[in-house]
Design a protein around this motif. Structure first.
Motif, PDB file in Angstrom:
ATOM      1  N   GLU A 142     -12.124 -35.880 -25.463  1.00  0.00           N
ATOM      2  CA  GLU A 142     -11.010 -35.197 -24.809  1.00  0.00           C
ATOM      3  C   GLU A 142      -9.827 -35.086 -25.757  1.00  0.00           C
ATOM      4  O   GLU A 142      -9.697 -35.898 -26.690  1.00  0.00           O
ATOM      5  CB  GLU A 142     -10.622 -35.946 -23.541  1.00  0.00           C
ATOM      6  CG  GLU A 142     -11.747 -35.938 -22.518  1.00  0.00           C
ATOM      7  CD  GLU A 142     -11.322 -36.521 -21.192  1.00  0.00           C
ATOM      8  OE1 GLU A 142     -10.110 -36.579 -20.910  1.00  0.00           O
ATOM      9  OE2 GLU A 142     -12.211 -36.921 -20.440  1.00  0.00           O
ATOM     10  N   PRO A 143      -8.949 -34.105 -25.531  1.00  0.00           N
ATOM     11  CA  PRO A 143      -7.783 -33.940 -26.398  1.00  0.00           C
ATOM     12  C   PRO A 143      -6.946 -35.219 -26.502  1.00  0.00           C
ATOM     13  O   PRO A 143      -6.763 -35.927 -25.504  1.00  0.00           O
ATOM     14  CB  PRO A 143      -6.991 -32.831 -25.718  1.00  0.00           C
ATOM     15  CG  PRO A 143      -8.012 -32.060 -24.957  1.00  0.00           C
ATOM     16  CD  PRO A 143      -9.007 -33.088 -24.484  1.00  0.00           C
ATOM     17  N   HIS A 144      -6.501 -35.473 -27.703  1.00  0.00           N
ATOM     18  CA  HIS A 144      -5.578 -36.568 -28.024  1.00  0.00           C
ATOM     19  C   HIS A 144      -6.201 -37.953 -27.855  1.00  0.00           C
ATOM     20  O   HIS A 144      -5.481 -38.950 -27.809  1.00  0.00           O
ATOM     21  CB  HIS A 144      -4.281 -36.469 -27.214  1.00  0.00           C
ATOM     22  CG  HIS A 144      -3.573 -35.169 -27.402  1.00  0.00           C
ATOM     23  ND1 HIS A 144      -2.418 -34.863 -26.733  1.00  0.00           N
ATOM     24  CD2 HIS A 144      -3.837 -34.075 -28.163  1.00  0.00           C
ATOM     25  CE1 HIS A 144      -2.007 -33.657 -27.066  1.00  0.00           C
ATOM     26  NE2 HIS A 144      -2.864 -33.167 -27.937  1.00  0.00           N
ATOM     27  N   ARG A 145      -7.529 -38.029 -27.748  1.00  0.00           N
ATOM     28  CA  ARG A 145      -8.235 -39.309 -27.614  1.00  0.00           C
ATOM     29  C   ARG A 145      -9.117 -39.497 -28.851  1.00  0.00           C
ATOM     30  O   ARG A 145     -10.211 -38.919 -28.932  1.00  0.00           O
ATOM     31  CB  ARG A 145      -9.101 -39.323 -26.365  1.00  0.00           C
ATOM     32  CG  ARG A 145      -8.345 -38.988 -25.122  1.00  0.00           C
ATOM     33  CD  ARG A 145      -8.287 -40.187 -24.227  1.00  0.00           C
ATOM     34  NE  ARG A 145      -7.688 -39.832 -22.954  1.00  0.00           N
ATOM     35  CZ  ARG A 145      -6.617 -40.438 -22.487  1.00  0.00           C
ATOM     36  NH1 ARG A 145      -6.058 -41.397 -23.166  1.00  0.00           N
ATOM     37  NH2 ARG A 145      -6.114 -40.088 -21.325  1.00  0.00           N
ATOM     38  N   VAL A 154      -9.288 -34.415 -31.136  1.00  0.00           N
ATOM     39  CA  VAL A 154      -9.068 -33.023 -30.732  1.00  0.00           C
ATOM     40  C   VAL A 154      -7.561 -32.840 -30.556  1.00  0.00           C
ATOM     41  O   VAL A 154      -6.936 -33.538 -29.758  1.00  0.00           O
ATOM     42  CB  VAL A 154      -9.833 -32.686 -29.429  1.00  0.00           C
ATOM     43  CG1 VAL A 154      -9.456 -31.294 -28.934  1.00  0.00           C
ATOM     44  CG2 VAL A 154     -11.334 -32.791 -29.651  1.00  0.00           C
ATOM     45  N   VAL A 155      -6.988 -31.916 -31.330  1.00  0.00           N
ATOM     46  CA  VAL A 155      -5.541 -31.698 -31.275  1.00  0.00           C
ATOM     47  C   VAL A 155      -5.165 -30.378 -30.615  1.00  0.00           C
ATOM     48  O   VAL A 155      -3.996 -30.151 -30.292  1.00  0.00           O
ATOM     49  CB  VAL A 155      -4.897 -31.805 -32.678  1.00  0.00           C
ATOM     50  CG1 VAL A 155      -5.058 -33.218 -33.233  1.00  0.00           C
ATOM     51  CG2 VAL A 155      -5.461 -30.776 -33.646  1.00  0.00           C
ATOM     52  N   ASP A 156      -6.149 -29.514 -30.401  1.00  0.00           N
ATOM     53  CA  ASP A 156      -5.887 -28.242 -29.727  1.00  0.00           C
ATOM     54  C   ASP A 156      -7.191 -27.778 -29.078  1.00  0.00           C
ATOM     55  O   ASP A 156      -8.259 -27.887 -29.673  1.00  0.00           O
ATOM     56  CB  ASP A 156      -5.385 -27.195 -30.729  1.00  0.00           C
ATOM     57  CG  ASP A 156      -4.870 -25.946 -30.056  1.00  0.00           C
ATOM     58  OD1 ASP A 156      -4.343 -26.034 -28.925  1.00  0.00           O
ATOM     59  OD2 ASP A 156      -4.996 -24.855 -30.652  1.00  0.00           O
ATOM     60  N   GLY A 157      -7.070 -27.273 -27.859  1.00  0.00           N
ATOM     61  CA  GLY A 157      -8.245 -26.796 -27.141  1.00  0.00           C
ATOM     62  C   GLY A 157      -8.686 -27.793 -26.092  1.00  0.00           C
ATOM     63  O   GLY A 157      -8.081 -28.854 -25.922  1.00  0.00           O
ATOM     64  N   GLY A 202      12.877 -35.410 -33.987  1.00  0.00           N
ATOM     65  CA  GLY A 202      12.879 -34.338 -32.998  1.00  0.00           C
ATOM     66  C   GLY A 202      11.855 -34.546 -31.903  1.00  0.00           C
ATOM     67  O   GLY A 202      10.871 -35.280 -32.074  1.00  0.00           O
ATOM     68  N   ARG A 203      12.108 -33.908 -30.773  1.00  0.00           N
ATOM     69  CA  ARG A 203      11.180 -33.985 -29.633  1.00  0.00           C
ATOM     70  C   ARG A 203       9.844 -33.409 -30.070  1.00  0.00           C
ATOM     71  O   ARG A 203       9.760 -32.262 -30.503  1.00  0.00           O
ATOM     72  CB  ARG A 203      11.735 -33.193 -28.463  1.00  0.00           C
ATOM     73  CG  ARG A 203      10.855 -33.265 -27.212  1.00  0.00           C
ATOM     74  CD  ARG A 203      11.462 -32.479 -26.074  1.00  0.00           C
ATOM     75  NE  ARG A 203      12.762 -32.986 -25.749  1.00  0.00           N
ATOM     76  CZ  ARG A 203      13.051 -33.719 -24.673  1.00  0.00           C
ATOM     77  NH1 ARG A 203      12.116 -33.980 -23.802  1.00  0.00           N
ATOM     78  NH2 ARG A 203      14.262 -34.155 -24.461  1.00  0.00           N
ATOM     79  N   SER A 204       8.808 -34.236 -29.966  1.00  0.00           N
ATOM     80  CA  SER A 204       7.500 -33.789 -30.446  1.00  0.00           C
ATOM     81  C   SER A 204       6.391 -34.694 -29.919  1.00  0.00           C
ATOM     82  O   SER A 204       6.633 -35.795 -29.437  1.00  0.00           O
ATOM     83  CB  SER A 204       7.461 -33.789 -31.981  1.00  0.00           C
ATOM     84  OG  SER A 204       7.769 -35.056 -32.503  1.00  0.00           O
ATOM     85  N   THR A 205       5.176 -34.182 -30.047  1.00  0.00           N
ATOM     86  CA  THR A 205       3.971 -34.981 -29.854  1.00  0.00           C
ATOM     87  C   THR A 205       3.312 -35.051 -31.215  1.00  0.00           C
ATOM     88  O   THR A 205       3.123 -34.017 -31.873  1.00  0.00           O
ATOM     89  CB  THR A 205       3.023 -34.334 -28.825  1.00  0.00           C
ATOM     90  OG1 THR A 205       3.724 -34.152 -27.594  1.00  0.00           O
ATOM     91  CG2 THR A 205       1.803 -35.204 -28.587  1.00  0.00           C
ATOM     92  N   VAL A 206       2.997 -36.264 -31.662  1.00  0.00           N
ATOM     93  CA  VAL A 206       2.432 -36.461 -33.004  1.00  0.00           C
ATOM     94  C   VAL A 206       1.188 -37.327 -32.930  1.00  0.00           C
ATOM     95  O   VAL A 206       1.068 -38.197 -32.066  1.00  0.00           O
ATOM     96  CB  VAL A 206       3.460 -37.086 -33.978  1.00  0.00           C
ATOM     97  CG1 VAL A 206       4.636 -36.169 -34.193  1.00  0.00           C
ATOM     98  CG2 VAL A 206       3.922 -38.448 -33.500  1.00  0.00           C
ATOM     99  N   ALA A 207       0.277 -37.088 -33.864  1.00  0.00           N
ATOM    100  CA  ALA A 207      -0.887 -37.954 -34.067  1.00  0.00           C
ATOM    101  C   ALA A 207      -0.603 -38.730 -35.345  1.00  0.00           C
ATOM    102  O   ALA A 207      -0.587 -38.159 -36.438  1.00  0.00           O
ATOM    103  CB  ALA A 207      -2.165 -37.135 -34.197  1.00  0.00           C
TER     104      ALA A 207
END
Length: 168
Positions: free
Chosen positions: A76-79, A58-61, A156-161
């Motif tokens: 859960e998000p990002h898991r 899950v990447v959004d929501g 750049g500053r970011s969150t990535v999968a």
């Protein structure tokens, strides 16, 4: 410069079972795997992918509730959550719609997803068998919603999968 696929530039396609839409961001030349972005706005069955491995993040929501072969799971998000493409899967969106990054691969490919946070001056190198989906932040070339395909790097500053596809 790495190849960049912007999700908003990829037309949504209906799921095989008609229950939602997905955007195919990247597909292997030999069709042994694909990376897609699915919008799940209501509950219902997931499409099956017999003989394939599935890895959903899950990447959004909020959360995604899944019943996989009769067993309840809360994603859960990002898991990242792995399951068989042969499984019977029923989904619910108890707290609202979600967007999920999906990797579907044949048994010869082991997909892995790792969510990382990069600092402002960070550069994350990507190998040939990797891609990175930018969840937040990013750069002018690859902002949120972009898939950066290796070889190359994410800056750049970011969150990535980070998606890794291991053969063998």
């Amino acid at each position: 410069m790495a190849k960049v696929v912007r999700s908003e530039e990829v037309a949504p396609q209906p799921w095989a079972n008609g229950g939602g839409t997905t955007r195919e961001l990247l597909v292997a030349d030999d069709s042994s795997w694909r990376i897609s972005l699915a919008d799940v706005s209501r509950g219902g069955p997931f499409s099956s992918f017999p003989g394939r491995r599935r890895l959903l993040t899950v990447v959004d929501g909020p959360v995604l509730a899944l019943v996989v072969d009769g067993v309840d799971h809360v994603v859960e998000p990002h898991r990242p959550f792995a399951f068989s493409g042969d499984a019977v899967v029923e989904a619910a969106v108890p707290e609202g719609p979600v967007r999920a990054l999906n990797v579907v691969a044949d048994p010869a490919v082991s997909p892995h997803v790792t969510v990382l946070e990069l600092g402002r001056t960070s550069a994350l190198p990507l190998a040939d068998d990797q891609a990175a989906f930018v969840l937040k932040g990013g750069s002018e070339e690859a902002g949120a919603g972009s898939l950066v395909v290796g070889p190359g790097e994410v800056t750049g500053r970011s969150t990535v999968a980070v998606v890794s596809l291991d053969r063998g």
